[in-house]
Write a protein that holds these residues in place. Structure first.
Motif, PDB file in Angstrom:
ATOM      1  N   PRO A  34       0.898  -1.163  -0.047  1.00  0.00           N
ATOM      2  CA  PRO A  34      -0.121  -0.170   0.043  1.00  0.00           C
ATOM      3  C   PRO A  34       0.709   1.359  -0.062  1.00  0.00           C
ATOM      4  N   LEU A  35       2.044   1.022   0.452  1.00  0.00           N
ATOM      5  CA  LEU A  35       3.069   2.378   0.646  1.00  0.00           C
ATOM      6  C   LEU A  35       3.443   2.755  -0.727  1.00  0.00           C
ATOM      7  N   PHE A  36       3.863   1.841  -1.594  1.00  0.00           N
ATOM      8  CA  PHE A  36       4.244   2.029  -2.866  1.00  0.00           C
ATOM      9  C   PHE A  36       3.290   2.575  -3.653  1.00  0.00           C
ATOM     10  N   VAL A  37       2.137   1.608  -3.794  1.00  0.00           N
ATOM     11  CA  VAL A  37       1.048   1.698  -4.638  1.00  0.00           C
ATOM     12  C   VAL A  37       0.264   3.146  -4.439  1.00  0.00           C
ATOM     13  N   GLY A  38      -0.061   3.289  -2.949  1.00  0.00           N
ATOM     14  CA  GLY A  38      -0.681   4.597  -2.824  1.00  0.00           C
ATOM     15  C   GLY A  38      -0.058   5.804  -2.633  1.00  0.00           C
ATOM     16  N   GLY A  42      -1.093   8.042  -9.311  1.00  0.00           N
ATOM     17  CA  GLY A  42      -1.582   9.407  -9.905  1.00  0.00           C
ATOM     18  C   GLY A  42      -0.124  10.021 -10.314  1.00  0.00           C
ATOM     19  N   ASP A  43       0.933   9.483 -10.072  1.00  0.00           N
ATOM     20  CA  ASP A  43       2.085   9.931 -10.822  1.00  0.00           C
ATOM     21  C   ASP A  43       2.267   9.634 -12.225  1.00  0.00           C
ATOM     22  N   PRO A  44       2.348  10.581 -13.216  1.00  0.00           N
ATOM     23  CA  PRO A  44       2.440  10.608 -14.465  1.00  0.00           C
ATOM     24  C   PRO A  44       3.328   9.696 -14.931  1.00  0.00           C
ATOM     25  N   GLY A  45       3.128   8.709 -15.987  1.00  0.00           N
ATOM     26  CA  GLY A  45       3.917   7.613 -16.327  1.00  0.00           C
ATOM     27  C   GLY A  45       4.161   6.504 -15.461  1.00  0.00           C
ATOM     28  N   ARG A  46       3.587   6.258 -14.459  1.00  0.00           N
ATOM     29  CA  ARG A  46       3.776   5.191 -13.586  1.00  0.00           C
ATOM     30  C   ARG A  46       2.945   4.220 -13.734  1.00  0.00           C
ATOM     31  N   GLU A  47       1.837   4.202 -14.530  1.00  0.00           N
ATOM     32  CA  GLU A  47       0.983   3.202 -14.647  1.00  0.00           C
ATOM     33  C   GLU A  47       1.570   1.724 -14.597  1.00  0.00           C
ATOM     34  N   ALA A  48       2.414   1.558 -15.495  1.00  0.00           N
ATOM     35  CA  ALA A  48       3.138   0.269 -15.702  1.00  0.00           C
ATOM     36  C   ALA A  48       3.795  -0.034 -14.471  1.00  0.00           C
ATOM     37  N   ASP A  49       4.371   0.724 -13.951  1.00  0.00           N
ATOM     38  CA  ASP A  49       5.344   0.112 -12.494  1.00  0.00           C
ATOM     39  C   ASP A  49       4.211  -0.190 -11.398  1.00  0.00           C
ATOM     40  N   LEU A  50       3.076   0.649 -11.169  1.00  0.00           N
ATOM     41  CA  LEU A  50       2.075   0.311 -10.177  1.00  0.00           C
ATOM     42  C   LEU A  50       1.705  -1.150 -10.712  1.00  0.00           C
ATOM     43  N   ASP A  51       1.339  -1.431 -11.962  1.00  0.00           N
ATOM     44  CA  ASP A  51       0.620  -2.843 -12.398  1.00  0.00           C
ATOM     45  C   ASP A  51       1.931  -3.835 -12.070  1.00  0.00           C
ATOM     46  N   PHE A  52       3.150  -3.683 -12.409  1.00  0.00           N
ATOM     47  CA  PHE A  52       4.078  -4.392 -12.243  1.00  0.00           C
ATOM     48  C   PHE A  52       4.341  -4.860 -10.527  1.00  0.00           C
ATOM     49  N   GLN A  76      13.809  -5.326 -13.857  1.00  0.00           N
ATOM     50  CA  GLN A  76      12.829  -4.325 -14.213  1.00  0.00           C
ATOM     51  C   GLN A  76      12.471  -3.552 -13.147  1.00  0.00           C
ATOM     52  N   LEU A  77      12.220  -4.145 -11.995  1.00  0.00           N
ATOM     53  CA  LEU A  77      12.132  -3.300 -10.747  1.00  0.00           C
ATOM     54  C   LEU A  77      13.423  -2.429 -10.267  1.00  0.00           C
TER      55      LEU A  77
END
Length: 183
Positions: A34-38, A42-52, A76-77
């Motif tokens: 939850p800390l990373f995802v939360g 909303g950070d632009p361009g981070r959608e793929a990172d959040l999904d990963f 990747q991380l």
């Protein structure tokens, strides 16, 4: 560097085998998710990172078998901004906890893929370090003690109860960090 993980937990990880290690790191990563995802939502361009990140934590719960592509996942991380060298260091509250969540997942993936107990201990150490910092910055908090309790609990092998406890703890941590951001 002295590890914050209790000696009994470290011993159990070294003697417990791959499945015990995989369950331990899955629970650690779940509590930090939850800390990373939360904090990065909303950070632009981070959608793929959040999904990963979310998919990786989900995959860690398959404790009966090692991750097939752990090395690629770690690579990747390691491209995440949180794990890139920064001359200025990390001073922002959100950046600090997102870093600890990313480093936790890195060690979790390494340990899950290899069964290496030292990587599992490093995963637990990262979580305890973050919770110690949170305790220092939130009056009356007991996140560090709760993390130690949950790390011990994770060695008992009850994945369903551990998952529930880890999800709840992760949400509480996220709320506490959000409270720090509001100041």
């Amino acid at each position: 560097m002295e590890k914050l993980v209790e000696g009994a937990v470290t011993e159990a990880l070294h003697g417990g085998g791959g499945e015990a290690i995989r369950l331990y790191v899955a629970a650690c990563a779940e509590r930090m998710a939850p800390l990373f995802v939360g904090l990065r939502a909303g950070d632009p361009g981070r959608e793929a990172d959040l999904d990963f990140y979310a998919e990786s934590v989900r995959d860690l719960w398959h404790a009966d078998r090692p991750l097939a592509d752990a090395a690629e996942g770690v690579r990747q991380l390691e491209r995440f901004p949180e794990l890139q060298p920064n001359e200025e260091g990390i001073t922002d509250v959100a950046d600090t906890y997102a870093f600890f969540a990313a480093i936790c997942l890195r060690y979790a993936m390494l340990a899950h893929g290899s069964g290496n107990a030292d990587d599992a201990v490093s995963c637990g150490h990262a979580v305890l370090t973050a919770m110690g910092m949170l305790d220092q910055n939130v009056p009356g908090a007991r996140f560090f003690a709760e993390e130690r309790r949950l790390q011990t609990l994770s060695l008992r092998g009850d994945a369903s109860g551990l998952w529930d406890a880890s999800v709840t703890a992760g949400r509480e941590r996220f709320r506490a960090v959000l409270g720090r951001l509001a100041r």
